[in-house]
Design a protein around this motif. Structure first.
Motif, short mmCIF file in Angstrom:
data_model
loop_
_atom_site.label_atom_id
_atom_site.label_comp_id
_atom_site.label_asym_id
_atom_site.label_seq_id
_atom_site.Cartn_x
_atom_site.Cartn_y
_atom_site.Cartn_z
N ILE B 164 0.84 -1.20 0.00
CA ILE B 164 0.00 0.00 0.00
C ILE B 164 0.88 1.25 0.00
CG2 ILE B 164 -1.84 1.26 1.18
CD1 ILE B 164 -2.81 -1.27 2.37
N HIS B 165 0.59 2.13 -0.92
CA HIS B 165 1.19 3.47 -0.94
C HIS B 165 0.04 4.46 -0.83
CE1 HIS B 165 5.01 1.80 -2.50
NE2 HIS B 165 4.24 1.01 -3.21
N SER B 166 0.38 5.74 -0.71
CA SER B 166 -0.67 6.73 -0.72
C SER B 166 -0.22 7.95 -1.51
CB SER B 166 -1.05 7.12 0.71
OG SER B 166 -2.20 7.92 0.69
N GLN B 199 4.05 13.38 -2.34
CA GLN B 199 4.84 12.51 -1.46
C GLN B 199 4.02 11.28 -1.12
OE1 GLN B 199 7.97 12.58 0.23
NE2 GLN B 199 7.26 10.65 1.10
N CYS B 200 4.68 10.12 -1.09
CA CYS B 200 3.98 8.92 -0.64
C CYS B 200 3.62 9.12 0.82
CB CYS B 200 4.85 7.68 -0.79
SG CYS B 200 4.00 6.18 -0.25
N ALA B 201 2.39 8.80 1.17
CA ALA B 201 1.91 9.13 2.51
C ALA B 201 1.46 7.89 3.27
CB ALA B 201 0.77 10.14 2.42
N GLU B 202 1.95 6.71 2.84
CA GLU B 202 1.63 5.50 3.58
C GLU B 202 2.91 4.70 3.64
OE1 GLU B 202 -1.67 4.62 4.64
OE2 GLU B 202 -0.56 3.15 5.80
N PHE B 203 3.37 4.38 4.85
CA PHE B 203 4.67 3.72 4.97
C PHE B 203 4.72 2.46 4.11
CE2 PHE B 203 7.66 0.77 6.93
CZ PHE B 203 8.80 1.53 6.77
N CYS B 204 5.76 2.37 3.24
CA CYS B 204 5.78 1.28 2.27
C CYS B 204 7.14 0.59 2.23
CB CYS B 204 5.42 1.83 0.89
SG CYS B 204 6.49 3.18 0.37
N GLY B 205 7.99 0.81 3.23
CA GLY B 205 9.28 0.14 3.25
C GLY B 205 10.43 1.13 3.41
N SER B 207 12.55 2.96 1.78
CA SER B 207 12.73 4.29 1.20
C SER B 207 11.41 5.04 1.02
CB SER B 207 13.47 4.18 -0.13
OG SER B 207 14.85 4.10 0.13
N HIS B 208 10.45 4.71 1.88
CA HIS B 208 9.15 5.39 1.80
C HIS B 208 9.30 6.91 1.78
CE1 HIS B 208 5.32 6.99 3.01
NE2 HIS B 208 5.81 7.35 4.16
N ALA B 209 10.18 7.42 2.65
CA ALA B 209 10.33 8.88 2.75
C ALA B 209 10.98 9.45 1.50
CB ALA B 209 11.14 9.26 3.98
N LEU B 210 11.66 8.58 0.70
CA LEU B 210 12.35 9.05 -0.50
C LEU B 210 11.51 8.78 -1.75
CD1 LEU B 210 15.95 7.83 0.41
CD2 LEU B 210 14.92 10.08 0.75
N MET B 211 10.20 8.72 -1.56
CA MET B 211 9.31 8.43 -2.67
C MET B 211 8.41 9.65 -2.89
SD MET B 211 6.83 5.15 -3.00
CE MET B 211 5.52 5.06 -4.20
N ALA B 212 8.92 10.60 -3.67
CA ALA B 212 8.20 11.85 -3.88
C ALA B 212 8.11 12.11 -5.38
CB ALA B 212 8.92 12.99 -3.17
CU LIG Z 1 5.36 5.03 0.95
#
Ligand SMILES: [Cu+2]
Lengths: 132, 338
Positions: B164-166, B199-205, B207-212
């Motif tokens: 899941i991503h957001s 920005q991805c707003a659902e923790f996905c692993g 590099s979640h924070a680096l998914m923009a």
């Molecule tokens: Cu994410």
């Protein structure tokens, strides 16, 4: 501290029932779950993304009526215990009578809270008409 | 005393200004650039205003309870306070806010009118696969950047092949989850041009924070020109034999030799991989690596040689072992893909 001598015939603590206290909040939780699950299953299995939510809205309305009836009965039973004997609020003496009244009063308050919460949860039927 | 006040005052003003400055910028729901975001910001301000009023009332009540004279209150008045202030008032305030908040949702979920721009976005660990559906039924696959025409509704279909991503562009709208096996929808109405950030707003692993990703809202004509350019295959390398052209050509060969093409597509060449982002016009994007590096030569080199350091857990292997001339040539080639 003044210790009152109780002449009332309140139930012994072994026979006092704590479960009645949580009946209303439980009805609220069950109402919420039923409403949520009904909508989720309906939209996943029956309705398309834009499909009508009409049957679900009716189901939630029926759940709400049933829940409110249950909460009312629970509240009335609390009210009866709250009015037990002749003492009025606050029920804060360490006596079987006051314990009985206190539990009744707390049941009434929780029933009121649960009724409002159930109505809040049911409010969605006025805003959502399809599965989007 | 008054001297001290005199010093404190500018400090407070500065502190407030500093805090408020955080409310603007390319990724702020409080600085909306879209119809949906405007509604959400409105909701925030009403809620915040309501909270301030309730808080002030409670503080005032507490204060007057402590300082008021007890004897002045009759029992009836006290009961009125408890029932009115403790039961009726909160119920009414909450009911009002609930009705206001819920009333907003149907409009936010309204589908875009038929014929609107349609874009599919797939959130993949840790980047965005973007497909524009063109009016003639065609499809253009891009990645890690979204451009939209101002004043037009854009309809997004969101999905995910892994976890899941957001999908969230705070300046434009609320967020919407991307759920494996499902297709979720989101409609945006950008109201002013500018560059924003999603920005991805659902923790996905890892590099979640680096998914923009950058989001560019452009004038309609500029957008149409951009989409036409994105649709075209990659620029063919120049035939002249200048040193720059030689470097680009070497990079193009290296791209195929080192297997980059197994994962990446560069339309118009033999590279047809579908695992990673489409690189047909990667040199023309605003950022690299899903919004985390600037799009320039050193960043390309760094991405290729130190992929795993730039983005922990990344699903692209690093190419640290290549001689640095190869990094340089690959970077030159990718930059040339405008
Ligand atoms: Cu994410």
């Amino acid at each position: 501290m003044t210790k009152r001598i109780s002449t009332e015939d309140a139930p012994h603590e072994k026979r006092e029932n704590l479960w009645l206290l949580i009946v209303s909040p439980t009805i609220w939780a069950v109402h919420f779950l039923f409403s949520y699950i009904t909508a989720a299953v309906w939209c996943a299995k029956v309705g398309s993304p834009g499909g009508s939510l009409q049957p679900v809205r009716w189901a939630i309305a029926i759940y709400t009526v049933i829940a409110l009836i249950g909460i009312t009965f629970n509240g009335l039973s609390g009210l009866r215990r709250h009015n037990f004997g002749t003492e009025s609020l606050p029920h804060d003496f360490d006596t079987p009578g006051d314990r009985h009244r206190f539990l009744g009063f707390a049941t009434v308050l929780l029933a009121g809270l649960s009724a409002v919460a159930t109505l809040f949860a049911a409010a969605v039927v006025f805003y959502f008409f399809d599965c989007r | 005393m008054s001297g001290k006040r005199f010093i404190e005052c500018p400090v407070i003003v500065f502190a407030v200004a500093l805090v408020l400055a955080g409310c603007t910028g390319p990724q702020s729901s409080l600085d909306p650039a879209g119809r949906e975001a405007e509604r959400i910001a409105g909701l925030f301000w009403w809620m915040a205003g309501g909270a301030v009023v309730v808080w002030a009332l409670v503080v005032w009540l507490a204060w007057s309870a402590m300082h008021g004279r007890v004897s002045r209150h009759t029992e009836r008045q006290a009961r009125l306070y408890v029932i009115g202030g403790g039961v009726l008032f909160p119920t009414l305030v909450l009911a009002g806010l609930l009705a206001y908040g819920l009333g907003m949702m149907p409009a936010l979920l309204e589908p875009a009118p038929p014929g609107s721009l349609k874009i599919s976005v797939s959130g993949e660990q840790w980047w965005w696969r973007v497909r524009y559906h063109t009016a003639d039924g065609g499809e253009v696959e891009l990645a890690n950047e979204i451009r939209l025409p101002v004043g037009e509704p854009a309809s997004f279909e969101l999905e995910s092949p892994d976890v899941i991503h957001s999908f969230w562009i705070p300046s434009l709208a609320g967020k919407m989850d991307m759920i494996p096996g499902r297709r979720t929808r989101l409609v945006l109405h950008p109201t002013r041009t500018g560059t924003f950030r999603g920005q991805c707003a659902e923790f996905c692993g890892d590099s979640h924070a680096l998914m923009a990703f950058p989001v560019v809202v452009m004038e309609k004509d500029a957008f149409a020109a951009w989409l036409t350019a994105q649709r075209a295959p990659a620029a063919t390398p120049q035939a002249d034999a200048g040193p720059e052209a030689r470097r680009v050509n070497r990079g193009r060969d290296a791209f195929l030799e080192h297997g980059c093409s197994a994962c990446h597509t560069v339309r118009g060449t033999l590279a047809r991989g579908a695992i990673g982002p489409d690189l047909t016009h990667v040199g023309g994007r605003l950022t690299l690596g899903a919004g985390i590096l600037p799009n320039d030569h050193p960043s390309f080199v760094r991405w290729i040689a130190e992929t795993d350091r730039v983005k922990p857990g990344v699903l692209m292997p690093h190419y640290r072992m290549l001689p640095s001339g190869e990094h340089d040539a690959l970077a030159a080639y990718l930059e040339s893909l405008q």
